[in-house]
Design a protein around this motif. Structure first.
Motif, short mmCIF file in Angstrom:
data_model
loop_
_atom_site.label_atom_id
_atom_site.label_comp_id
_atom_site.label_asym_id
_atom_site.label_seq_id
_atom_site.Cartn_x
_atom_site.Cartn_y
_atom_site.Cartn_z
N THR A 232 52.41 40.71 37.06
CA THR A 232 50.99 40.83 36.78
C THR A 232 50.70 40.48 35.32
O THR A 232 51.59 40.38 34.49
CB THR A 232 50.52 42.27 37.05
OG1 THR A 232 51.20 43.15 36.14
CG2 THR A 232 50.82 42.69 38.48
N SER A 233 49.42 40.33 35.03
CA SER A 233 49.03 40.07 33.64
C SER A 233 49.39 41.25 32.76
O SER A 233 49.66 41.09 31.57
CB SER A 233 47.52 39.79 33.57
OG SER A 233 46.78 40.89 34.06
N ASP B 52 42.51 47.67 36.39
CA ASP B 52 42.84 46.50 35.57
C ASP B 52 43.74 45.51 36.31
O ASP B 52 44.01 44.43 35.79
CB ASP B 52 43.56 46.95 34.28
CG ASP B 52 42.67 47.82 33.41
OD1 ASP B 52 41.44 47.64 33.48
OD2 ASP B 52 43.20 48.67 32.68
N SER C 186 44.13 42.86 39.08
CA SER C 186 43.19 42.02 39.83
C SER C 186 43.45 42.13 41.33
O SER C 186 44.54 42.49 41.77
CB SER C 186 43.33 40.56 39.39
OG SER C 186 44.55 40.01 39.85
N GLU C 187 42.42 41.83 42.11
CA GLU C 187 42.58 41.86 43.56
C GLU C 187 43.60 40.83 44.02
O GLU C 187 44.32 41.04 45.00
CB GLU C 187 41.22 41.63 44.23
CG GLU C 187 40.26 42.79 44.05
CD GLU C 187 38.95 42.60 44.78
OE1 GLU C 187 38.70 41.46 45.26
OE2 GLU C 187 38.16 43.57 44.86
N LYS C 188 43.68 39.73 43.32
CA LYS C 188 44.69 38.72 43.64
C LYS C 188 46.10 39.29 43.46
O LYS C 188 46.97 39.10 44.31
CB LYS C 188 44.49 37.50 42.74
CG LYS C 188 45.48 36.37 42.97
CD LYS C 188 45.18 35.21 42.04
CE LYS C 188 46.19 34.08 42.22
NZ LYS C 188 45.92 32.95 41.29
N GLU C 189 46.31 40.02 42.37
CA GLU C 189 47.62 40.63 42.13
C GLU C 189 47.91 41.72 43.15
O GLU C 189 49.05 41.88 43.62
CB GLU C 189 47.67 41.19 40.71
CG GLU C 189 47.69 40.10 39.64
CD GLU C 189 47.48 40.61 38.23
OE1 GLU C 189 47.84 39.90 37.29
OE2 GLU C 189 46.93 41.73 38.08
N HIS D 258 36.91 33.24 44.60
CA HIS D 258 37.67 34.50 44.60
C HIS D 258 38.13 34.88 46.01
O HIS D 258 39.28 35.21 46.22
CB HIS D 258 36.82 35.60 43.99
CG HIS D 258 37.48 36.93 44.03
ND1 HIS D 258 38.61 37.22 43.29
CD2 HIS D 258 37.21 38.05 44.75
CE1 HIS D 258 38.98 38.46 43.52
NE2 HIS D 258 38.15 38.98 44.40
#
Length: 779
Positions: free
Chosen positions: A178-179, A320, A322-325, A766
């Protein structure tokens, strides 16, 4: 060179998209299987000038790859208009003949066989300087690509704690970078210390573990502890200050703050200070938010240290992520646990996965729970999505149904006994001893059965895990949330708590079940001598005996050998039942109070070299100086003083080495120095003059501070050349090794060679991103 085994097909597609976007100078998007019409990557669904077909066929045969590509040719021929450029990317290594055959399939759509990118071509592109940001984004691609982690997994590199390696390969393969992971990595590369905090289950431990292995790749050895004894850990890493080491403390403040409250705030800060002045050391800590808050409220010294930002704190908040992660985390858990397609069909139906990803209680630990084979096998496929949503909606019930209705009585006793002993791992033999004691009291012993082994076998993989460490078998819960559940359930189950306490054998059982209330019971046992029948996993018995003398001043000949053992084991300072005990104070009381000195034969113990050596162990310089004054007054053998003088010189050197130069800089006019630094090219002379002034000032203060310590030590002559030489040499080395770097750190921008931002960023709609990740077959 790189290991593509750890990338899922979707991750490999993203990698190819990033690489070719950079190489071709266009933005490529990728699409879900089944809807691509022969297109995995293209610049636009409506403008397919460039089309890329991605085949992550690493474990398949070449004939399977070729057969699949021949089917893609049919789709390509049906496209209208035809793409101007067509590429094939695969993670397989291909022979020259293989490449020639594939080119012949697509020769009408390819400029040359250069449009075929195999593993070797992708390796070369990733090694280009301009693509290092892509490489950094794909952490899993390169970490285990060479022998470093292989050696670690084979135990060739020293590691304290096999627990860390448990399930490493599986954890690594399905880890999502993740970021937040990248942010933590940046902090560590700049500051070498980080405290990762968050609620239970948000990914603190797996993030910490992967950060640790990142530094292993860079040549660091691992120091890891599961028992929370920071003093032992610090002692081990000090043996070789030049060795590159990464230290990991998982749940560094304890799951319920118990360990820190008793022993460790000063030890933790001492370790943090040591890391600050040891450029070859990296420290990774993690803690629950609630425990960190309690620790800061209870320990002023820890609160002040953290408020000064001497260690960077990074909080993991699911908001924090993201939904993608979140989608990647969910998808990877499905693959890891081999979810059958008929179950996954219910996740994909009507895009049900969106309600999971977007759920307010989404949490990796809950996702791990609901995707475990032991869970989904008990659910009908048609009810699987509802089961996941129900669990997310009531996360406190994650273990309730299984614990209360899925376990036999002896299995529940097994789990409660394990909880009473540890929140991490404990030796199997210790658990068995306590389990048998409890089973006997319940009248459940059947000599024809091994009830312990039967329970252990039933619970393995579903509720417990067993690992081997230095030849010993250790056992712990499979998931920390189980400890949370048992703590909450026992808090409202008075009868079961009493059963555990009545059959307890170890001090730790009283501490964990009673918490603060254990004080009254333990003090009562200390007074009656019943305490001596207790055992302790962490060998706390001698320390409690010292506390009894300090608190009540009673004499008990049963404690004589434990008094000596307590001094040998005692850290510089401990906290028991809210009282602070220092080694200097304890030794002083035993020596100065004639009844203790005579009754426990304290003075006679100094004839033992091991005892003498332990007296100054772990003390700070001023504490050692005070204690040496006290020892001088006892008229002990002169030979002992020579030993202590040598030890004291070492303590002084450590004091100098661990002194934080930034504390001095805070009192200097650094604004002027910063001005000189910024204009160094035109004001070189002023800059050097100001730098020299600050350096001289620090040298004077540091030297005077060290000599102040010597002056209060009566039996060491302040003119002793050996002592003077040690201090001056230590000051010189401190300034020589660290001053310039400290000033540089203080003034220069905190840049450690960050990678450039990608030239191309994939930015599809998205909702399409979530569809792309989850609306695909499990491969």
């Amino acid at each position: 060179m790189f290991d593509y085994n750890n990338l899922s097909p979707n991750e490999f597609e993203i990698l190819c998209s990033d690489i070719l976007s950079r190489e071709l100078g266009i933005e490529l998007r990728h699409f879900s299987p089944g809807r691509d019409g022969g297109v995995d990557l293209t610049e636009s669904p409506t403008n397919k000038n460039v089309v890329v077909q991605v085949k992550h066929y690493l474990k398949s045969t070449y004939s399977s790859l070729k057969s699949s590509l021949e089917k893609e040719l049919i789709k390509l021929q049906e496209m209208n208009p035809k793409p101007q450029k067509y590429y094939v990317c695969t993670s397989k290594e291909l022979t020259a003949e293989n490449i020639k055959e594939i080119y012949n399939i697509f020769k009408d759509y390819m400029e040359s066989d250069k449009n075929i990118l195999t593993k070797n071509e992708i390796d070369k592109l990733l090694n280009k300087d301009c693509n290092q940001d892509i490489l950094k984004k794909n952490f899993k691609l390169w970490l285990v690509a060479d022998q470093i982690l292989t050696q670690l997994i084979n135990r060739d590199i020293f590691i304290d704690g096999e627990v860390l390696l448990n399930n490493l390969k599986v954890d690594f393969k399905y880890f999502v970078q993740t970021s937040l992971f990248d942010q933590c990595l940046d902090i560590l590369e700049k500051n070498r210390k980080i405290l990762i905090c968050g609620d239970p289950g948000v990914g603190k431990s797996i993030t910490s573990k992967m950060l640790t292995f990142y530094f292993v790749k860079k040549g660091y050895q691992i120091r890891y502890t599961t028992n929370g004894l920071i003093s032992d850990l610090k002692k081990s890493i000090q043996d070789n200050k030049d060795l590159k080491e990464v230290i990991l403390l998982d749940d560094c403040l304890g799951q319920y703050y118990l360990k820190l409250r008793e022993w460790q705030d000063q030890e933790l800060i001492s370790l943090l200070n040591y890391i600050s002045i040891s450029e070859n050391k990296v420290l990774i800590l993690n803690s629950r938010v609630t425990v960190l808050n309690e620790a800061q409220n209870s320990s002023g010294v820890l609160r002040r240290y953290l408020e000064d930002e001497k260690v960077k704190i990074k909080t993991i908040n699911m908001n924090d992520i993201s939904e993608k992660e979140k989608a990647y985390i969910f998808f990877n858990h499905l693959i890891r646990n081999e979810l059958p397609n008929n179950y996954y069909d219910m996740i994909r139906a009507n895009k049900n996965y969106l309600s999971i990803i977007k759920h307010k209680n989404y949490n990796p630990r809950i996702i791990e729970y609901v995707t475990h084979k032991k869970r989904y096998e008990k659910i009908n496929p048609s009810e699987y999505h509802d089961f996941i949503i129900a669990t997310l909606s009531n996360p406190q019930e994650v273990w309730s149904e299984e614990f209360r209705h899925g376990l036999a009585m002896e299995d529940r006793i097994f789990m409660h006994t394990l909880f009473s002993l540890t929140d991490t791992f404990v030796e199997v033999s210790v658990l068995e001893e306590c389990f048998v004691k409890r089973i006997q009291s319940e009248g459940m012993i059947d000599p024809t059965r091994n009830i312990f082994e039967e329970s252990k076998k039933r619970l393995t993989s579903s509720m417990i895990r067993i690992v081997e460490n230095e030849g010993k078998l250790l056992i712990g819960v499979i998931n920390p949330s189980l400890n949370d559940y048992m703590q909450n359930s026992l808090n409202v189950n008075r009868i079961e708590k009493e059963h555990i306490l009545d059959n307890s054998l170890y001090v730790e059982q009283l501490e964990r079940i009673l918490g603060e209330a254990s004080q009254e019971r333990l003090l009562s046992e200390l007074q009656t001598g019943e305490f001596l029948s207790r055992k302790s996993i962490d060998n706390k018995i001698p320390l409690y005996c010292l506390y009894n003398i300090w608190k009540f001043g009673e004499l008990n000949n049963q404690y004589e050998h434990l008094i000596v053992e307590g001094i040998l084991k005692m850290p510089r300072e401990i906290k028991i039942f809210g009282d602070n005990l220092s080694k200097v104070n304890i030794v002083s009381i035993l020596l100065y109070t004639s009844k203790y000195n005579t009754f426990y034969k304290i003075k006679e113990k100094f004839s033992e070299s091991k005892f003498r050596e332990s007296v100054l162990l772990n003390l700070k310089a001023d504490e050692a100086a005070d204690l040496l004054c006290i020892l001088k007054q006892q008229e002990l053998n002169e030979v002992y003083y020579e030993e202590w003088e040598s030890k004291f010189i070492d303590i002084l050197e450590n004091f100098i080495n661990e002194f934080d130069l930034n504390d001095f800089l805070e009192y200097e006019n650094v604004d002027d120095l910063e001005f000189y630094y910024e204009n160094k090219s035109t004001n070189e002379l002023e800059y050097e003059r100001e730098l020299s002034r600050i350096k001289s000032n620090i040298e004077e203060k540091l030297t005077n501070k060290a000599f102040d310590l010597v002056e209060i030590t009566e039996f060491i002559d302040e003119n002793n050349p050996d002592v003077q030489k040690a201090i001056l040499q230590g000051v010189y080395e401190k300034l020589e090794d660290e001053f310039e770097e400290t000033v540089k750190w203080y003034l220069e921008p905190q840049s450690m060679g960050e990678y450039p931002n990608p030239a191309i960023v994939n930015t599809p709609a998205h909702i399409d991103e979530l569809d792309l990740i989850l609306d695909r077959p499990l491969e």
